[in-house]
Scaffold this motif. Sequence first.
Motif, PDB file in Angstrom:
ATOM      1  N   THR A  90       0.835  -1.205   0.000  1.00  0.00           N
ATOM      2  CA  THR A  90       0.000   0.000   0.000  1.00  0.00           C
ATOM      3  C   THR A  90       0.874   1.261   0.000  1.00  0.00           C
ATOM      4  O   THR A  90       0.624   2.196  -0.767  1.00  0.00           O
ATOM      5  N   VAL A  91       1.911   1.254   0.840  1.00  0.00           N
ATOM      6  CA  VAL A  91       2.804   2.425   0.901  1.00  0.00           C
ATOM      7  C   VAL A  91       3.479   2.641  -0.453  1.00  0.00           C
ATOM      8  O   VAL A  91       3.550   3.771  -0.950  1.00  0.00           O
ATOM      9  N   LEU A  92       3.947   1.553  -1.054  1.00  0.00           N
ATOM     10  CA  LEU A  92       4.659   1.699  -2.343  1.00  0.00           C
ATOM     11  C   LEU A  92       3.736   2.261  -3.422  1.00  0.00           C
ATOM     12  O   LEU A  92       4.140   3.135  -4.200  1.00  0.00           O
ATOM     13  N   ILE A  93       2.509   1.776  -3.483  1.00  0.00           N
ATOM     14  CA  ILE A  93       1.579   2.261  -4.515  1.00  0.00           C
ATOM     15  C   ILE A  93       1.217   3.727  -4.261  1.00  0.00           C
ATOM     16  O   ILE A  93       1.202   4.550  -5.184  1.00  0.00           O
ATOM     17  N   LEU A  94       0.952   4.062  -2.990  1.00  0.00           N
ATOM     18  CA  LEU A  94       0.607   5.459  -2.675  1.00  0.00           C
ATOM     19  C   LEU A  94       1.786   6.387  -2.951  1.00  0.00           C
ATOM     20  O   LEU A  94       1.626   7.496  -3.469  1.00  0.00           O
ATOM     21  N   LEU A  95       2.980   5.885  -2.629  1.00  0.00           N
ATOM     22  CA  LEU A  95       4.186   6.693  -2.846  1.00  0.00           C
ATOM     23  C   LEU A  95       4.386   6.957  -4.340  1.00  0.00           C
ATOM     24  O   LEU A  95       4.776   8.059  -4.742  1.00  0.00           O
ATOM     25  N   SER A  96       4.100   5.949  -5.133  1.00  0.00           N
ATOM     26  CA  SER A  96       4.242   6.142  -6.586  1.00  0.00           C
ATOM     27  C   SER A  96       3.218   7.166  -7.077  1.00  0.00           C
ATOM     28  O   SER A  96       3.523   8.004  -7.930  1.00  0.00           O
ATOM     29  N   GLY A  97       2.011   7.124  -6.525  1.00  0.00           N
ATOM     30  CA  GLY A  97       1.008   8.125  -6.897  1.00  0.00           C
ATOM     31  C   GLY A  97       1.429   9.521  -6.462  1.00  0.00           C
ATOM     32  O   GLY A  97       1.275  10.495  -7.209  1.00  0.00           O
ATOM     33  N   LEU A  98       1.991   9.616  -5.256  1.00  0.00           N
ATOM     34  CA  LEU A  98       2.410  10.935  -4.749  1.00  0.00           C
ATOM     35  C   LEU A  98       3.585  11.501  -5.540  1.00  0.00           C
ATOM     36  O   LEU A  98       3.800  12.713  -5.559  1.00  0.00           O
ATOM     37  N   GLY A  99       4.329  10.616  -6.188  1.00  0.00           N
ATOM     38  CA  GLY A  99       5.442  11.074  -7.027  1.00  0.00           C
ATOM     39  C   GLY A  99       4.955  11.954  -8.165  1.00  0.00           C
ATOM     40  O   GLY A  99       5.711  12.771  -8.714  1.00  0.00           O
ATOM     41  N   ASN A 100       3.678  11.789  -8.540  1.00  0.00           N
ATOM     42  CA  ASN A 100       3.127  12.603  -9.631  1.00  0.00           C
ATOM     43  C   ASN A 100       2.644  13.973  -9.170  1.00  0.00           C
ATOM     44  O   ASN A 100       2.215  14.778  -9.984  1.00  0.00           O
ATOM     45  N   VAL A 101       2.670  14.196  -7.858  1.00  0.00           N
ATOM     46  CA  VAL A 101       2.249  15.513  -7.348  1.00  0.00           C
ATOM     47  C   VAL A 101       3.524  16.345  -7.157  1.00  0.00           C
ATOM     48  O   VAL A 101       4.331  16.053  -6.282  1.00  0.00           O
ATOM     49  N   SER A 102       3.710  17.338  -8.002  1.00  0.00           N
ATOM     50  CA  SER A 102       4.966  18.100  -7.949  1.00  0.00           C
ATOM     51  C   SER A 102       4.994  19.040  -6.749  1.00  0.00           C
ATOM     52  O   SER A 102       3.937  19.472  -6.260  1.00  0.00           O
ATOM     53  N   ASN A 103       6.202  19.344  -6.300  1.00  0.00           N
ATOM     54  CA  ASN A 103       6.363  20.299  -5.199  1.00  0.00           C
ATOM     55  C   ASN A 103       5.774  21.648  -5.582  1.00  0.00           C
ATOM     56  O   ASN A 103       5.191  22.342  -4.759  1.00  0.00           O
ATOM     57  N   GLN A 104       5.943  22.010  -6.845  1.00  0.00           N
ATOM     58  CA  GLN A 104       5.462  23.327  -7.278  1.00  0.00           C
ATOM     59  C   GLN A 104       3.940  23.397  -7.255  1.00  0.00           C
ATOM     60  O   GLN A 104       3.383  24.454  -6.977  1.00  0.00           O
ATOM     61  N   ALA A 105       3.273  22.265  -7.538  1.00  0.00           N
ATOM     62  CA  ALA A 105       1.799  22.263  -7.482  1.00  0.00           C
ATOM     63  C   ALA A 105       1.346  22.548  -6.054  1.00  0.00           C
ATOM     64  O   ALA A 105       0.358  23.256  -5.831  1.00  0.00           O
ATOM     65  N   ILE A 106       2.085  22.012  -5.098  1.00  0.00           N
ATOM     66  CA  ILE A 106       1.739  22.233  -3.689  1.00  0.00           C
ATOM     67  C   ILE A 106       2.097  23.660  -3.271  1.00  0.00           C
ATOM     68  O   ILE A 106       1.323  24.334  -2.586  1.00  0.00           O
ATOM     69  N   GLU A 107       3.256  24.114  -3.717  1.00  0.00           N
ATOM     70  CA  GLU A 107       3.657  25.484  -3.376  1.00  0.00           C
ATOM     71  C   GLU A 107       2.680  26.488  -3.985  1.00  0.00           C
ATOM     72  O   GLU A 107       2.354  27.508  -3.369  1.00  0.00           O
ATOM     73  N   ALA A 108       2.205  26.189  -5.198  1.00  0.00           N
ATOM     74  CA  ALA A 108       1.245  27.088  -5.844  1.00  0.00           C
ATOM     75  C   ALA A 108      -0.042  27.166  -5.029  1.00  0.00           C
ATOM     76  O   ALA A 108      -0.647  28.240  -4.898  1.00  0.00           O
ATOM     77  N   ALA A 109      -0.449  26.027  -4.462  1.00  0.00           N
ATOM     78  CA  ALA A 109      -1.666  26.016  -3.635  1.00  0.00           C
ATOM     79  C   ALA A 109      -1.453  26.838  -2.363  1.00  0.00           C
ATOM     80  O   ALA A 109      -2.321  27.613  -1.957  1.00  0.00           O
ATOM     81  N   ARG A 110      -0.282  26.672  -1.756  1.00  0.00           N
ATOM     82  CA  ARG A 110       0.003  27.447  -0.535  1.00  0.00           C
ATOM     83  C   ARG A 110       0.088  28.928  -0.882  1.00  0.00           C
ATOM     84  O   ARG A 110      -0.321  29.781  -0.100  1.00  0.00           O
ATOM     85  N   ASP A 111       0.620  29.200  -2.061  1.00  0.00           N
ATOM     86  CA  ASP A 111       0.779  30.595  -2.481  1.00  0.00           C
ATOM     87  C   ASP A 111      -0.573  31.306  -2.608  1.00  0.00           C
ATOM     88  O   ASP A 111      -0.666  32.501  -2.339  1.00  0.00           O
ATOM     89  N   VAL A 112      -1.600  30.555  -3.038  1.00  0.00           N
ATOM     90  CA  VAL A 112      -2.913  31.213  -3.170  1.00  0.00           C
ATOM     91  C   VAL A 112      -3.712  31.144  -1.865  1.00  0.00           C
ATOM     92  O   VAL A 112      -4.872  31.529  -1.830  1.00  0.00           O
ATOM     93  N   GLY A 113      -3.098  30.629  -0.808  1.00  0.00           N
ATOM     94  CA  GLY A 113      -3.730  30.732   0.500  1.00  0.00           C
ATOM     95  C   GLY A 113      -4.164  29.432   1.143  1.00  0.00           C
ATOM     96  O   GLY A 113      -4.817  29.469   2.193  1.00  0.00           O
ATOM     97  N   ALA A 114      -3.820  28.287   0.539  1.00  0.00           N
ATOM     98  CA  ALA A 114      -4.276  27.018   1.115  1.00  0.00           C
ATOM     99  C   ALA A 114      -3.403  26.622   2.300  1.00  0.00           C
ATOM    100  O   ALA A 114      -2.186  26.686   2.218  1.00  0.00           O
TER     101      ALA A 114
END
Lengths: 363, 297
Positions: free
Chosen positions: B181-205
């Motif tokens: 389960t961890v390996l599959i979830l980790l592989s999925g999370l690999g597709n979420v870029s750091n910049q996508a998360i930073e962009a969300a925080r940047d707009v106030g999330a």
Amino acid sequence: MARLDIANVTKLFGATRAVDDFSITVTDGELVCLLGPSGSGKSTLLRMIGGFEKPTYGSMTIDGEEVIHLPPEKRPTGMVFQSHALWSHMNVFKNIAFGLKLRRLPKAEITQRVEAVLDLVGLKGFGERLTHQLSGGQQQRVALARSLVLEPKILLLDEPFASLDQHLRERLREEVRDIQQRLKITTLFVTHAQDEALSVADRIVVLRDGRTEQIAKPAEVYRTPATPFVAGFIGQMNLISGVVSEGEFGHSAFNVPVAVADGPATLAVRPEALTLKPASGVGMGHVHRVTDYGTHAMIDVELPDGERLKSMMPTADEWSSMQQVDLVPGAFALYRDNAAIYRADVGTPPRKAPSRTRGTVNA
Amino acid sequence: MSAAGGAVQAQPEPLDESETRRRPYGLLLVAAPVLLVGWLVIWPIVSAVIRTLWQPADDGGYEFTLETYVFFFSDRYSLDNLTVTLWTTGMCALFLLVICLPISLYLRFSVGRLPAYVQSLAIFPMFVPSIILAYAFIRVLGPNGMVDILLNAVGLPKIRTPYLTPWGPVIGLVWDNIPLTVLILLSGLGNVSNQAIEAARDVGARWLQVLWYIILPRIGNSILVALSFSVLGIFSSFTLPYVLGPAAPEMMGPFMQRTFRDVNDPQMAITQAVITFGFCIVFGLFYVRSVARNRGK
């Protein structure tokens, strides 16, 4: 509109100084470009302003309010990332509306503001599109719209056009400049492309190894670079090492009169300020290559010691390979210890170096 | 020059005629595995379904009947076993998600030496055989196990052991399924870029909003795949429920084995297997749908 004050900011990653004692004041509505090669600290600096990195030392205020301890979500800044960073599970409208939704604005206001910003960036009617259905340029506009819709006090652009082709970059940077001028939004723009910085910035900050080399208006950075690094980094520049002795900068091929103290120095002259003259007999150098760009020609001149200089001439017609030429520098600067020590707006014609000097150097 | 209008242009001849022919090499490459799957998987399924639906009649022939299915769904004990299997599977899926998602998020967004150790620890159960895990469980959480001894040493009462209760298999199966389960979830999370998360925080999330609006929608398919895999394995698992679970009700795996060997009723055991397969195929379809949706994107 806002004023940004950065004072003595330093960022350490372990023992590495990514940004070293950086200070600047960016005034209301100003567009400042942070320019430098890879690893110069420009992106780190932008990320510190955006709240994604915390400075090790120093202070940052926006409109007089210290922001250094605020997380990104609480800072009045908006950032546009190099990779667009659009959320592919949302359409264009939802990408732009996300920040407004988090602020719990009424639906009608969200719709009105998103439509307005889509119009501003030239994407009216694109709201329902998925992000992967957009071109690179359109994606970057959506990223810009996503930041602008929140009306940030400071807009941060981190190499926003780096992944686009040259033609699109030129068009988009003009559009971004127009939008910035219309909204009068204080903007920091990170780029490693000097043409981008020269064309859009009110002021340019040239960074090298985390330190400021020069902060000045684009024309000043281009015409009177403060250091040999800036001289070499902005535009094309011939940098010639030599020695000043008895009021003359001496090189194996030529001497130029300069009014500075004796010692080693570097002469910097731009190709457009270096004119060529056909030599009668043995000249200061010979033509190595002629490149015709249509609007002008770039002539590579090889000096007797093997050093090469570039000269920009109106046409390529009168130059040919191995032709003996003399050099006539126009404006030039002389650098010593990483600072300019002499500038000549119109150069004095250089004197060909005595043959014994050349002989000595070439021996 | 050709005449204007009406002229039929000749199709140019292809330079290489073999380009237009379909080559059977690809099909030949997959033929052997497809035949093996047909022989070892598809045929036993079809055979089992047929054997439960067409049974020997008194006249020596075969007749269509739902007798064994009717018995299964009217038998209290069989239904209890099915219920406990569904309950165990559901609880395991829930615990796996609750345990593995934070671990995966930590591993994805942390850097340094500690996350590397955590990852090794999370993957470790993959290398431990189920039977060893089961006996380790008994020695630690079983009656008079290590926990009891430690509690006793500090003067505290014994725990109510989960051994031989429905919670025993749940704990064992969750532990056993954490790595995949961890390996599959980790592989999925690999597709979420750091910049996508930073962009969300940047707009106030804030962090929870980033998780809810940005990360979870992006790894929805990975969660589905991870849970499908785990659930498929857990539903028909045998060793851990057999060793750690109660005698009654029991999960479908031990139930089938006991019906076949102890009760000596192969017909009923096959019926239980077909019913188990019926539930598993629903989860399998979730997985196939998820894969197909990803391919479509």
